[in-house]
Design an enzyme around this catalytic site. Structure first.
Site, PDB file in Angstrom:
ATOM      1  N   PRO A   1       0.795  -1.243   0.000  1.00 40.59           N
ATOM      2  CA  PRO A   1       0.000   0.000   0.000  1.00 40.59           C
ATOM      3  C   PRO A   1       0.821   1.283   0.000  1.00 40.59           C
ATOM      4  O   PRO A   1       0.252   2.358  -0.199  1.00 40.59           O
ATOM      5  CB  PRO A   1      -0.844  -0.094   1.277  1.00 40.59           C
ATOM      6  CG  PRO A   1      -0.478  -1.332   1.962  1.00 40.59           C
ATOM      7  CD  PRO A   1       0.568  -2.041   1.205  1.00 40.59           C
ATOM      8  N   GLU A   2       2.113   1.228   0.234  1.00 38.31           N
ATOM      9  CA  GLU A   2       2.903   2.459   0.325  1.00 38.31           C
ATOM     10  C   GLU A   2       3.034   3.130  -1.036  1.00 38.31           C
ATOM     11  O   GLU A   2       3.175   2.466  -2.052  1.00 38.31           O
ATOM     12  CB  GLU A   2       4.295   2.172   0.901  1.00 38.31           C
ATOM     13  CG  GLU A   2       4.288   1.583   2.303  1.00 38.31           C
ATOM     14  CD  GLU A   2       3.688   2.505   3.361  1.00 38.31           C
ATOM     15  OE1 GLU A   2       3.418   3.678   3.039  1.00 38.31           O
ATOM     16  OE2 GLU A   2       3.483   2.041   4.494  1.00 38.31           O
TER      17      GLU A   2
ATOM     18  N   PHE B   1       4.470  13.501  -0.424  1.00 36.13           N
ATOM     19  CA  PHE B   1       4.514  14.179  -1.726  1.00 36.13           C
ATOM     20  C   PHE B   1       4.992  15.628  -1.524  1.00 36.13           C
ATOM     21  O   PHE B   1       5.863  16.121  -2.240  1.00 36.13           O
ATOM     22  CB  PHE B   1       3.117  14.142  -2.358  1.00 36.13           C
ATOM     23  CG  PHE B   1       3.048  14.583  -3.793  1.00 36.13           C
ATOM     24  CD1 PHE B   1       3.122  15.925  -4.141  1.00 36.13           C
ATOM     25  CD2 PHE B   1       2.884  13.656  -4.813  1.00 36.13           C
ATOM     26  CE1 PHE B   1       3.044  16.337  -5.475  1.00 36.13           C
ATOM     27  CE2 PHE B   1       2.807  14.051  -6.140  1.00 36.13           C
ATOM     28  CZ  PHE B   1       2.883  15.399  -6.464  1.00 36.13           C
TER      29      PHE B   1
HETATM   30  N1  LIG Z   1       0.211  14.063 -10.129  1.00 34.56           N
HETATM   31  C1  LIG Z   1      -0.074  14.168  -8.832  1.00 34.56           C
HETATM   32  N2  LIG Z   1      -0.239  13.049  -8.113  1.00 34.56           N
HETATM   33  C2  LIG Z   1      -0.490  13.177  -6.808  1.00 34.56           C
HETATM   34  C3  LIG Z   1      -0.605  14.436  -6.180  1.00 34.56           C
HETATM   35  N3  LIG Z   1      -0.862  14.219  -4.881  1.00 34.56           N
HETATM   36  C4  LIG Z   1      -0.888  12.896  -4.705  1.00 34.56           C
HETATM   37  N4  LIG Z   1      -0.672  12.253  -5.876  1.00 34.56           N
HETATM   38  C5  LIG Z   1      -0.646  10.817  -6.124  1.00 34.56           C
HETATM   39  O1  LIG Z   1      -1.069  10.142  -4.972  1.00 34.56           O
HETATM   40  C6  LIG Z   1       0.011   9.478  -4.368  1.00 34.56           C
HETATM   41  C7  LIG Z   1       0.124   9.854  -2.941  1.00 34.56           C
HETATM   42  O2  LIG Z   1      -0.380   8.921  -2.101  1.00 34.56           O
HETATM   43  P1  LIG Z   1       0.306   7.609  -1.573  1.00 34.56           P
HETATM   44  O3  LIG Z   1       0.520   6.716  -2.692  1.00 34.56           O
HETATM   45  O4  LIG Z   1      -0.506   7.194  -0.416  1.00 34.56           O
HETATM   46  O5  LIG Z   1       1.679   7.978  -0.904  1.00 34.56           O
HETATM   47  P2  LIG Z   1       2.860   8.929  -1.064  1.00 34.56           P
HETATM   48  O6  LIG Z   1       3.305   9.102  -2.480  1.00 34.56           O
HETATM   49  O7  LIG Z   1       3.902   8.339  -0.184  1.00 34.56           O
HETATM   50  O8  LIG Z   1       2.407  10.347  -0.525  1.00 34.56           O
HETATM   51  P3  LIG Z   1       1.448  10.834   0.684  1.00 34.56           P
HETATM   52  O9  LIG Z   1       0.338   9.850   0.863  1.00 34.56           O
HETATM   53  O10 LIG Z   1       0.974  12.167   0.238  1.00 34.56           O
HETATM   54  O11 LIG Z   1       2.303  10.911   1.899  1.00 34.56           O
HETATM   55  C8  LIG Z   1       1.267   9.934  -5.036  1.00 34.56           C
HETATM   56  O12 LIG Z   1       2.224   8.926  -5.087  1.00 34.56           O
HETATM   57  C9  LIG Z   1       0.791  10.378  -6.390  1.00 34.56           C
HETATM   58  O13 LIG Z   1       0.809   9.274  -7.277  1.00 34.56           O
HETATM   59  C10 LIG Z   1      -0.426  15.589  -6.983  1.00 34.56           C
HETATM   60  O14 LIG Z   1      -0.490  16.723  -6.524  1.00 34.56           O
HETATM   61  N5  LIG Z   1      -0.160  15.409  -8.291  1.00 34.56           N
END
Ligand SMILES: Nc1nc2c(ncn2[C@@H]2O[C@H](COP(=O)(O)OP(=O)(O)OP(=O)(O)O)[C@@H](O)[C@H]2O)c(=O)[nH]1
Ligand SMILES: *[C@@H]1O[C@H](CO)[C@@H](O)[C@H](O)[C@H]1NC(C)=O
Ligand SMILES: *[C@@H]1O[C@H](CO)[C@@H](O)[C@H](O)[C@H]1NC(C)=O
Ligand SMILES: [Mg+2]
Length: 442
Positions: free
Chosen positions: A65-66, A402
């Site tokens: 899930p990460e 992010f």
């Molecule tokens: N293109 C884009 N994708 C985003 C944005 N915010 C989130 N995402 C997508 O959603 C994911 C974020 O959620 P997760 O997969 O749970 O985990 P993460 O990348 O470790 O980041 P966080 O959950 O924000 O801590 C990112 O990897 C991106 O693929 C954004 O502003 N732009």
């Protein structure tokens, strides 16, 4: 509304192929200036057969899930472990786990499995920090998709005994259901980044509590196999968070050139932003990228990362309503005299519609389906981050990795911390603590 969609297919046909040639020429250049250039110092990815004797491979994977940005953080921990291992003898190489099957990467049903790191990052840059190879290169060097030993990391079933923290690692029975099953030939089958042919000779559960390098003695003495994979690698902590080694690895994670070019072209076209005027001139060679804190000016726009989806489902008190966020955006634009705002967000459906209604002037990077097929969700995320990283002022979302990756990118570019470490506050959040400034250690 300034909804801007660029035609990336053009950039691809124009700049992607010359890029390969460019990479090759960079390679030659680095090889020539070997004496004083760190960029060539640790390249052992192609080792001759005679030296292959003590060559060992470290592979890893992360809890499914990460997301993308936490995975980038786990890479830093593994790179640190490989550096420790290399100090003590064997010629360890880090095998880059192919990207794919991430929960958030479900755009348009496009195929997003087995994506090599070179699609998102500059391999030359990664190699200047620690020896790395792509998974497919490992299969070729290794003579097949066989891993000697998988160590599934887990915590201790009993927790911290006596409430006292100590670093330790022990072979223990598996706590969770094992995600590997034995086939008829006695090999272990598992997810292995979607590579169905990949199999392992042995799988063992290991309880580990401590920093990444506590694995070094185990990998040097207890396990002598050539290829070892650490599954659930996020179990291990950073050796030294935000220390020199952390930042070396982080700085080496230079985005792939084609993504930076797309981001730069977008900045120029829709945000009046260019490196010379913005004081954000970038050096492809991260070992020479040492921007002074406060030297970067940034493009004339507000950069926003607004995390939605799972961040609002739990009604977290540190995440604002759209109305609250837009109010803050407007006040920041006024305060910093910016008339443009770039918004990166994972908002979709009704949420996105509402945001567009409340903030019609926002600029977003919205690739067409064809472009998305080339970039994938990871490429789009990187372009969003790159554009946010170049804004005169940035505001992100509370505890989103992010947003954290954007902070780091801006730190590398040399922005004044006041313009970087900002986050939205929940509508009725009482103590809205702002993010921590992590200074680069060169
Ligand atoms: N293109 C884009 N994708 C985003 C944005 N915010 C989130 N995402 C997508 O959603 C994911 C974020 O959620 P997760 O997969 O749970 O985990 P993460 O990348 O470790 O980041 P966080 O959950 O924000 O801590 C990112 O990897 C991106 O693929 C954004 O502003 N732009
Ligand atoms: C590694 O070997 C040492 C010495 O034989 C032993 O004490 C230790 O428990 C082993 N550790 C693991 C994780 O197998
Ligand atoms: C698998 O690894 C464990 C731990 O190192 C070892 O005790 C065991 O003998 C190995 N099994 C096989 C089949 O090699
Ligand atoms: Mg997440």
């Amino acid at each position: 509304m300034a909804r801007s969609s660029v035609n990336i297919t053009d950039y691809f046909s124009v700049s992607y192929y010359p890029l390969i040639a460019l990479c090759l020429s960079l390679f030659v250049t680095f090889a020539v200036v070997e004496t004083d250039d760190v960029f060539s110092a640790s390249h052992t990815a192609t080792v001759s057969a005679s030296a292959a004797k003590d060559l060992r491979y470290l592979l890893y994977d992360v809890n499914p899930p990460e997301g993308f940005n936490l995975r980038r953080d786990v890479y830093i921990r593994m790179a640190s472990l490989v550096k420790t291992l290399r100090k003590d003898g064997n010629d360890w190489v880090l095998v880059l786990p192919p990207w794919g099957r991430l929960y958030h990467w479900q755009s348009a049903n496009i195929h997003q499995i087995g994506i090599p790191w070179s699609e998102f990052f500059s391999l030359t840059s990664l190699e200047a920090n620690v020896p790395v190879i792509e998974y497919e290169e490992f299969i070729a060097e290794n003579g097949g998709p066989f891993l000697d030993h998988v160590l599934v990391l887990q915590n201790y079933a009993e927790g911290w005994t006596d409430g006292k923290w100590e670093e330790k690692v022990d072979i223990r029975p598996c706590i969770d259901k094992l995600m590997y099953t034995k086939d008829k030939q006695g090999y272990y089958r598992g997810w292995f980044w979607g590579y169905e042919e990949t199999r392992a000779r042995n799988v063992t559960c290991l309880s580990a509590q401590g920093h990444a390098s506590i694995m070094a003695p185990v990998l040097q003495r207890n396990i002598t196999a050539t290829s070892v994979m650490l599954d659930r690698a996020e179990t291990l902590l950073h050796d030294h968070y935000a220390g020199k080694d952390y930042w070396d690895t982080r700085r080496s994670m230079v985005f792939a050139k084609h993504l930076r070019i797309i981001g730069d072209n977008f900045r120029a076209k829709y945000l009046d932003s260019a490196d010379d005027a913005d004081n954000t001139v970038y050096n492809e060679d991260w070992t020479r990228m040492k921007a002074k804190l406060g030297s970067a000016k940034g493009g004339p726009y507000l950069g926003v990362h607004m995390r939605r989806k799972d961040f609002i489902w739990g009604h977290r008190e540190d995440v604002p309503s759209l109305k609250g966020a837009v109010k803050k955006i407007r006040s920041l634009m006024k305060k910093h005299k910016l008339d443009k705002v770039f918004v990166a967000t994972d908002a979709d459906g009704e949420d996105l519609k509402e945001l567009k209604r409340l903030l019609p002037e926002m600029v977003r990077f919205e690739p067409s389906i064809e472009d998305l097929e080339l970039l994938r969700d990871g490429g789009v995320a990187i372009i969003d981050q790159w554009i946010c990283a170049h804004a005169r002022f940035f505001i992100g979302t509370s505890v989103s990795t992010f947003s954290f990756r954007i902070h780091e990118e801006r730190e590398i570019l040399g922005f004044d911390p006041k313009t970087t470490y900002n986050r939205f506050c929940g509508d009725s959040e009482k103590e809205c603590e702002q993010p921590t400034h992590w200074k680069i250690v060169y």
